[in-house]
Scaffold this motif. Structure first.
Motif, PDB file in Angstrom:
ATOM      1  N   ARG A   4       0.826  -1.199   0.000  1.00 35.55           N
ATOM      2  CA  ARG A   4       0.000   0.000   0.000  1.00 35.55           C
ATOM      3  C   ARG A   4       0.868   1.260   0.000  1.00 35.55           C
ATOM      4  NH1 ARG A   4      -5.306  -0.829   0.525  1.00 35.55           N
ATOM      5  NH2 ARG A   4      -6.049  -2.800   1.425  1.00 35.55           N
ATOM      6  N   LYS A   5       0.420   2.247  -0.743  1.00 36.77           N
ATOM      7  CA  LYS A   5       1.144   3.521  -0.808  1.00 36.77           C
ATOM      8  C   LYS A   5       0.977   4.274   0.504  1.00 36.77           C
ATOM      9  CE  LYS A   5       0.908   4.118  -5.824  1.00 36.77           C
ATOM     10  NZ  LYS A   5       0.463   4.995  -6.939  1.00 36.77           N
ATOM     11  N   MET A   6       2.059   4.925   0.913  1.00 34.19           N
ATOM     12  CA  MET A   6       2.074   5.681   2.153  1.00 34.19           C
ATOM     13  C   MET A   6       2.192   7.175   1.862  1.00 34.19           C
ATOM     14  SD  MET A   6       1.920   3.881   5.007  1.00 34.19           S
ATOM     15  CE  MET A   6       1.781   2.111   5.302  1.00 34.19           C
ATOM     16  N   LYS A   7       1.621   7.966   2.763  1.00 33.62           N
ATOM     17  CA  LYS A   7       1.775   9.409   2.741  1.00 33.62           C
ATOM     18  C   LYS A   7       2.454   9.843   4.039  1.00 33.62           C
ATOM     19  CE  LYS A   7      -0.384  10.736  -1.098  1.00 33.62           C
ATOM     20  NZ  LYS A   7       0.223  11.590  -2.140  1.00 33.62           N
ATOM     21  N   LYS A   8       3.342  10.829   3.901  1.00 36.25           N
ATOM     22  CA  LYS A   8       4.026  11.356   5.074  1.00 36.25           C
ATOM     23  C   LYS A   8       3.170  12.455   5.686  1.00 36.25           C
ATOM     24  CE  LYS A   8       8.410  13.316   6.633  1.00 36.25           C
ATOM     25  NZ  LYS A   8       9.749  13.772   6.207  1.00 36.25           N
ATOM     26  N   LEU A   9       2.851  12.305   6.953  1.00 32.86           N
ATOM     27  CA  LEU A   9       2.009  13.258   7.665  1.00 32.86           C
ATOM     28  C   LEU A   9       2.877  14.218   8.467  1.00 32.86           C
ATOM     29  CD1 LEU A   9      -0.735  14.268   8.864  1.00 32.86           C
ATOM     30  CD2 LEU A   9      -0.448  12.493  10.625  1.00 32.86           C
ATOM     31  N   SER A  10       2.631  15.528   8.287  1.00 33.02           N
ATOM     32  CA  SER A  10       3.247  16.572   9.109  1.00 33.02           C
ATOM     33  C   SER A  10       2.109  17.367   9.720  1.00 33.02           C
ATOM     34  CB  SER A  10       4.145  17.478   8.269  1.00 33.02           C
ATOM     35  OG  SER A  10       5.177  16.730   7.660  1.00 33.02           O
ATOM     36  N   LEU A  11       2.087  17.457  11.038  1.00 36.40           N
ATOM     37  CA  LEU A  11       0.929  18.013  11.738  1.00 36.40           C
ATOM     38  C   LEU A  11       1.378  18.949  12.851  1.00 36.40           C
ATOM     39  CD1 LEU A  11      -2.144  17.961  12.635  1.00 36.40           C
ATOM     40  CD2 LEU A  11      -1.550  15.925  13.956  1.00 36.40           C
ATOM     41  N   VAL A  12       0.698  20.100  12.953  1.00 39.49           N
ATOM     42  CA  VAL A  12       0.901  21.032  14.061  1.00 39.49           C
ATOM     43  C   VAL A  12      -0.453  21.249  14.714  1.00 39.49           C
ATOM     44  CG1 VAL A  12       1.677  23.302  14.783  1.00 39.49           C
ATOM     45  CG2 VAL A  12       2.790  22.166  12.861  1.00 39.49           C
ATOM     46  N   ALA A  13      -0.545  21.006  16.029  1.00 43.67           N
ATOM     47  CA  ALA A  13      -1.787  21.182  16.772  1.00 43.67           C
ATOM     48  C   ALA A  13      -1.496  21.914  18.071  1.00 43.67           C
ATOM     49  CB  ALA A  13      -2.436  19.832  17.050  1.00 43.67           C
ATOM     50  N   LEU A  14      -2.561  22.293  18.758  1.00 42.73           N
ATOM     51  CA  LEU A  14      -2.394  22.966  20.038  1.00 42.73           C
ATOM     52  C   LEU A  14      -1.797  22.015  21.066  1.00 42.73           C
ATOM     53  CD1 LEU A  14      -5.788  24.923  20.257  1.00 42.73           C
ATOM     54  CD2 LEU A  14      -3.542  25.816  19.605  1.00 42.73           C
ATOM     55  N   ARG A  15      -0.892  22.547  21.864  1.00 38.47           N
ATOM     56  CA  ARG A  15      -0.255  21.738  22.904  1.00 38.47           C
ATOM     57  C   ARG A  15      -1.289  21.140  23.845  1.00 38.47           C
ATOM     58  NH1 ARG A  15       5.150  22.666  25.881  1.00 38.47           N
ATOM     59  NH2 ARG A  15       4.886  21.571  27.844  1.00 38.47           N
ATOM     60  N   SER A  16      -2.337  21.891  24.130  1.00 34.70           N
ATOM     61  CA  SER A  16      -3.369  21.422  25.061  1.00 34.70           C
ATOM     62  C   SER A  16      -4.184  20.264  24.493  1.00 34.70           C
ATOM     63  CB  SER A  16      -4.304  22.583  25.425  1.00 34.70           C
ATOM     64  OG  SER A  16      -4.879  23.140  24.236  1.00 34.70           O
ATOM     65  N   ASP A  17      -4.144  20.077  23.166  1.00 38.29           N
ATOM     66  CA  ASP A  17      -4.902  18.989  22.538  1.00 38.29           C
ATOM     67  C   ASP A  17      -4.072  17.723  22.339  1.00 38.29           C
ATOM     68  OD1 ASP A  17      -7.213  20.450  22.353  1.00 38.29           O
ATOM     69  OD2 ASP A  17      -6.830  21.153  20.306  1.00 38.29           O
ATOM     70  N   ALA A  18      -2.826  17.730  22.810  1.00 38.11           N
ATOM     71  CA  ALA A  18      -1.911  16.637  22.478  1.00 38.11           C
ATOM     72  C   ALA A  18      -2.448  15.273  22.887  1.00 38.11           C
ATOM     73  CB  ALA A  18      -0.547  16.883  23.129  1.00 38.11           C
ATOM     74  N   GLU A  19      -2.886  15.154  24.125  1.00 32.09           N
ATOM     75  CA  GLU A  19      -3.321  13.836  24.600  1.00 32.09           C
ATOM     76  C   GLU A  19      -4.592  13.377  23.880  1.00 32.09           C
ATOM     77  OE1 GLU A  19      -4.163  11.444  28.787  1.00 32.09           O
ATOM     78  OE2 GLU A  19      -3.697  13.588  28.813  1.00 32.09           O
ATOM     79  N   LYS A  20      -5.541  14.278  23.688  1.00 30.12           N
ATOM     80  CA  LYS A  20      -6.773  13.920  22.982  1.00 30.12           C
ATOM     81  C   LYS A  20      -6.481  13.567  21.521  1.00 30.12           C
ATOM     82  CE  LYS A  20     -11.546  15.409  22.251  1.00 30.12           C
ATOM     83  NZ  LYS A  20     -11.625  14.925  20.884  1.00 30.12           N
ATOM     84  N   LEU A  21      -5.540  14.284  20.904  1.00 30.31           N
ATOM     85  CA  LEU A  21      -5.165  13.993  19.523  1.00 30.31           C
ATOM     86  C   LEU A  21      -4.583  12.590  19.401  1.00 30.31           C
ATOM     87  CD1 LEU A  21      -4.652  14.920  16.592  1.00 30.31           C
ATOM     88  CD2 LEU A  21      -2.435  15.779  17.375  1.00 30.31           C
ATOM     89  N   VAL A  22      -3.674  12.268  20.305  1.00 24.33           N
ATOM     90  CA  VAL A  22      -3.069  10.935  20.276  1.00 24.33           C
ATOM     91  C   VAL A  22      -4.125   9.861  20.501  1.00 24.33           C
ATOM     92  CG1 VAL A  22      -1.458   9.380  21.444  1.00 24.33           C
ATOM     93  CG2 VAL A  22      -0.788  11.736  20.976  1.00 24.33           C
ATOM     94  N   ARG A  23      -5.069  10.121  21.390  1.00 25.19           N
ATOM     95  CA  ARG A  23      -6.124   9.144  21.661  1.00 25.19           C
ATOM     96  C   ARG A  23      -6.971   8.896  20.416  1.00 25.19           C
ATOM     97  NH1 ARG A  23      -8.209   7.204  26.343  1.00 25.19           N
ATOM     98  NH2 ARG A  23      -6.861   8.651  27.478  1.00 25.19           N
ATOM     99  N   ASP A  24      -7.363   9.959  19.738  1.00 26.05           N
ATOM    100  CA  ASP A  24      -8.184   9.796  18.538  1.00 26.05           C
ATOM    101  C   ASP A  24      -7.412   9.092  17.424  1.00 26.05           C
ATOM    102  OD1 ASP A  24     -10.096  11.089  19.962  1.00 26.05           O
ATOM    103  OD2 ASP A  24     -10.449  12.694  18.519  1.00 26.05           O
ATOM    104  N   LEU A  25      -6.127   9.401  17.288  1.00 30.32           N
ATOM    105  CA  LEU A  25      -5.312   8.718  16.279  1.00 30.32           C
ATOM    106  C   LEU A  25      -5.149   7.238  16.619  1.00 30.32           C
ATOM    107  CD1 LEU A  25      -2.492  11.345  15.576  1.00 30.32           C
ATOM    108  CD2 LEU A  25      -4.524  10.852  14.207  1.00 30.32           C
ATOM    109  N   THR A  26      -5.140   6.930  17.902  1.00 26.57           N
ATOM    110  CA  THR A  26      -5.032   5.528  18.315  1.00 26.57           C
ATOM    111  C   THR A  26      -6.263   4.739  17.909  1.00 26.57           C
ATOM    112  OG1 THR A  26      -3.635   6.136  20.199  1.00 26.57           O
ATOM    113  CG2 THR A  26      -4.713   3.988  20.293  1.00 26.57           C
ATOM    114  N   TYR A  27      -7.433   5.344  18.061  1.00 25.16           N
ATOM    115  CA  TYR A  27      -8.672   4.639  17.734  1.00 25.16           C
ATOM    116  C   TYR A  27      -8.783   4.317  16.250  1.00 25.16           C
ATOM    117  CZ  TYR A  27     -10.876   4.979  22.331  1.00 25.16           C
ATOM    118  OH  TYR A  27     -11.183   4.807  23.654  1.00 25.16           O
ATOM    119  N   ILE A  28      -8.279   5.186  15.365  1.00 25.06           N
ATOM    120  CA  ILE A  28      -8.459   4.930  13.928  1.00 25.06           C
ATOM    121  C   ILE A  28      -7.424   3.963  13.379  1.00 25.06           C
ATOM    122  CG2 ILE A  28      -9.538   7.178  13.585  1.00 25.06           C
ATOM    123  CD1 ILE A  28      -6.953   8.124  12.283  1.00 25.06           C
ATOM    124  N   ARG A  29      -6.383   3.631  14.160  1.00 23.80           N
ATOM    125  CA  ARG A  29      -5.401   2.598  13.793  1.00 23.80           C
ATOM    126  C   ARG A  29      -4.794   2.840  12.406  1.00 23.80           C
ATOM    127  NH1 ARG A  29      -9.832   0.197  16.233  1.00 23.80           N
ATOM    128  NH2 ARG A  29      -9.431  -1.400  17.808  1.00 23.80           N
TER     129      ARG A  29
END
Length: 641
Positions: A4-29
């Motif tokens: 499968r082809k891969m895309k490189k992700l570069s992301l900037v988000a609010l520091r306060s959203d870090a834990e919630k962001l990681v949690r949501d990314l974990t759920y979508i696998r």
């Protein structure tokens, strides 16, 4: 049959959203994070990462310990269950389960304390048991003029005999109890004779014993200790009943374990990200077909992200794309090495050849049925997940191949039908093969094995040529690969055909030879030197012949398994249709089948894999890829939707 082809992700988000962001990314696998070792240009130096709570790790350990302690007290085991995100994260519903987990640890600690006390009581009882009939108080055995000591001496010793005579001190010896060859004795004597008595007792082999001074009466103390033992047993049973009751929380313990495992993973990942004073930077890889899912998730956050194609010098992680039939054989690649990101995925070819060769090494309908039914039953009953489930599916398909090969060659638990017919029924031999019996015609089996080798080796060469053509190296494909196809296919048809067709086939083979002679020495303009290097290139035929000969192991393993099975069948039926013979037959059928199946399974798996790794992969495989490992929930007990 692709990577499968891969895309490189570069992301900037609010520091306060870090834990919630990681949690949501974990759920979508769908996202594998890539560490950022140095700050990107224009950004300040890395600030200390926020340290998230360690409460999750502590509570995970708590419920895991409670689960292990109550597991043996469960009366009903539920299968794995699917949960949605809200069920997993709603820990408020399970406050009682956390309290129960703490109580489990308290009960276990109390039970260990009681067990330790019971051990001490047992030691005291063991020490006091021989002195239950002792009439004196061990705490104060002396009177004004006398002293009493207790100890152990051999039963053969006679105190009357040893202490008789005018020069011997007066003693009174009483045997309290006996055990084995020893007597437990109390000895009373005058204090004025202390030294003389001690000397004589030492000569008799008397071993003095000091009882606990708290013991005022041995029989009373023994009764008290027995009463305490009974009380400990009652209290221990009460605590065990409490554990049985607390075991009712086991399913909640499992849910909480998965929930806290997710929290722990999220916190650990979030702590490892790159932070500035107000932002968090994330880099990683996402499969191209998962971009929509990723974008839907990131739409919930105030963030900026960019998706780029990997650069030529970057090696993205590898996610194989295979169907339900071939995907289980990805585990064979994983045991060796994944292909590189831009390489060729051989899983469908491995699936066919591994399954085919495995079956023809086993070639037994009975063993194939056992393998197929056993794997399907394991999948149905145990409900395994992940790699183990895929391995079971793979072996189930290998069982089908084994049944097919067994039907061709007449194997059913070896020659069981023939042995049973001859020795148990008194009739003639039975041949159930649809093609031929390898034991009766081993050379034909050898030719068949080598033919399989020719097909797989040529397939590997063809894949190598295809990959080179795909990469734009058409010259290399003909010079290094297609030339050998011309030689082997043309040469084979030359032997098999006659007339004009045979002549054309010979021409094809000679064309392959000319291709090697003229094209092998790339960049060499001197014609003599070019042909000389071409002749050296023809030496590759020796290596190919060696690879093909390796496939003779198909014949070797099939014959060895069949011979062992036949010997077991002979031993099992040799006693004939007698009661003892029937018992022997059943015993040898079960034991012989189990042993031979284990040996054959191991041999077929190892040697089938070896032919893929060495003879097949050696022609084209570009290994070294890193498997795609996205953020995902642990899911030890529950499947999270």
């Amino acid at each position: 049959m692709a990577i499968r082809k891969m895309k490189k992700l570069s992301l900037v988000a609010l520091r306060s959203d870090a834990e919630k962001l990681v949690r949501d990314l974990t759920y979508i696998r769908s996202v594998e994070l890539k560490p950022i070792d140095t700050p990107p240009d224009g950004l300040p130096a890395v600030l200390p990462a926020p340290v998230f709570s360690t409460e999750s790790s502590e509570k995970k350990l708590l419920v895991d310990t409670a689960l292990k302690l109550t597991e043996k007290y469960r009366t009903k085991k539920k299968p794995d269950t699917e949960l949605d995100r809200t069920q997993l994260e709603d820990k408020e519903r399970h406050v009682k389960a956390i309290d129960a987990a703490r109580r489990v640890l308290e009960v276990d600690s109390e039970m260990k304390r009681l067990a330790s006390e019971k051990e001490e009581v047992g030691k005291k009882l063991l020490a006091l048991a021989p002195w239950e009939g002792l009439g004196i108080n061990p705490a104060s055995p002396d009177t004004t003029y006398t002293r009493t000591v207790i100890g152990v001496v051999q039963q053969s010793v006679s105190f009357d005999e040893k202490f008789s005579g005018d020069d011997m001190p007066d003693v009174y010896a009483e045997v309290v109890s006996s055990a084995g060859s020893r007597n437990y004795v109390s000895v009373t004597y005058l204090k004025t004779d202390e030294s003389r008595v001690a000397t004589q007792l030492a000569r008799l082999g008397f071993t003095r014993i000091e009882l606990d001074k708290a013991v005022t009466c041995a029989s009373v103390s023994i009764k008290a200790l027995n009463d305490r033992n009974a009380a400990i047993d009652a209290e221990s049973e009460r605590l065990r009943e409490e554990l049985r009751s607390l075991a009712g929380y086991s399913d909640e313990f499992k849910l909480l374990y998965d929930s806290y495992s997710l929290d722990e993973s999220v916190e650990e990942t979030a702590n490892g990200l790159f932070y500035t004073s107000g932002a968090v930077l994330v880099q990683g890889w996402v499969p191209e077909h998962k971009i929509q899912t990723l974008e839907e998730t990131l739409g919930k956050f105030e963030c900026f992200y960019q998706l780029d194609d990997p650069k030529d010098d970057e090696e993205p992680p590898v996610l194989l794309k295979n169907g339900p039939i071939t995907a289980p054989f990805e585990s064979i690649l994983a045991l060796y090495a994944y292909p590189k990101y831009r390489a060729f995925d051989p899983t469908p070819f491995v699936a066919f050849f591994f399954c085919f060769i495995f079956g023809f090494m086993m070639q037994d309908m009975g063993y194939g049925l056992v393998l197929l039914i056993g794997c399907l039953a394991m999948i149905k009953i145990a409900k395994p997940r992940g790699t183990f489930r895929q391995m079971l599916k793979m072996f189930a398909m290998c069982g089908v191949s084994t049944i097919f090969a067994g039907a061709l060659f007449g194997g059913f638990f070896g020659d069981l039908p023939s042995s049973f017919s001859q020795n148990m029924l008194g009739k003639g031999a039975v041949d159930i093969s649809l093609w031929f019996s390898p034991l009766d015609n081993p050379m034909k089996m050898l030719y068949f094995s080598l033919a399989v080798g020719v097909i797989q080796v040529l397939t590997g060469i063809a894949i190598s040529g295809y990959v080179k053509c795909k990469n734009g190296d058409v010259y290399g494909a003909f010079a290094d690969d297609f030339c050998w196809l011309f030689i082997f296919i043309g040469g084979g048809l030359w032997f098999a055909l006659s007339g004009v067709a045979s002549t054309i086939a010979l021409g094809v083979a000679l064309a392959g030879v000319l291709m090697i002679l003229l094209m092998s020495a790339r960049g060499v303009k001197n014609p003599i030197l070019r042909i000389g290097k071409g002749l050296i290139g023809l030496y590759g035929a020796i290596n190919l012949a060696s690879d093909i000969l390796s496939y003779s192991r198909i014949m070797a393993l099939s014959l060895s398994g069949a011979v062992i099975a036949n010997v077991m069948n002979l031993l099992g039926t040799i006693a004939g249709p007698t009661p003892a013979g029937i018992i022997l037959f059943v015993f040898m059928l079960v034991i012989g089948t189990a042993l031979n199946l284990a040996i054959s399974l191991l041999g077929a798996f190892v040697h089938s894999a070896r032919l893929q790794y060495i003879e097949f992969f050696g022609k084209f495989y570009d290994e070294g890829g890193i498997p795609f490992n996205p953020l995902r929930p642990a899911e030890k007990y529950y499947v999270i939707k």
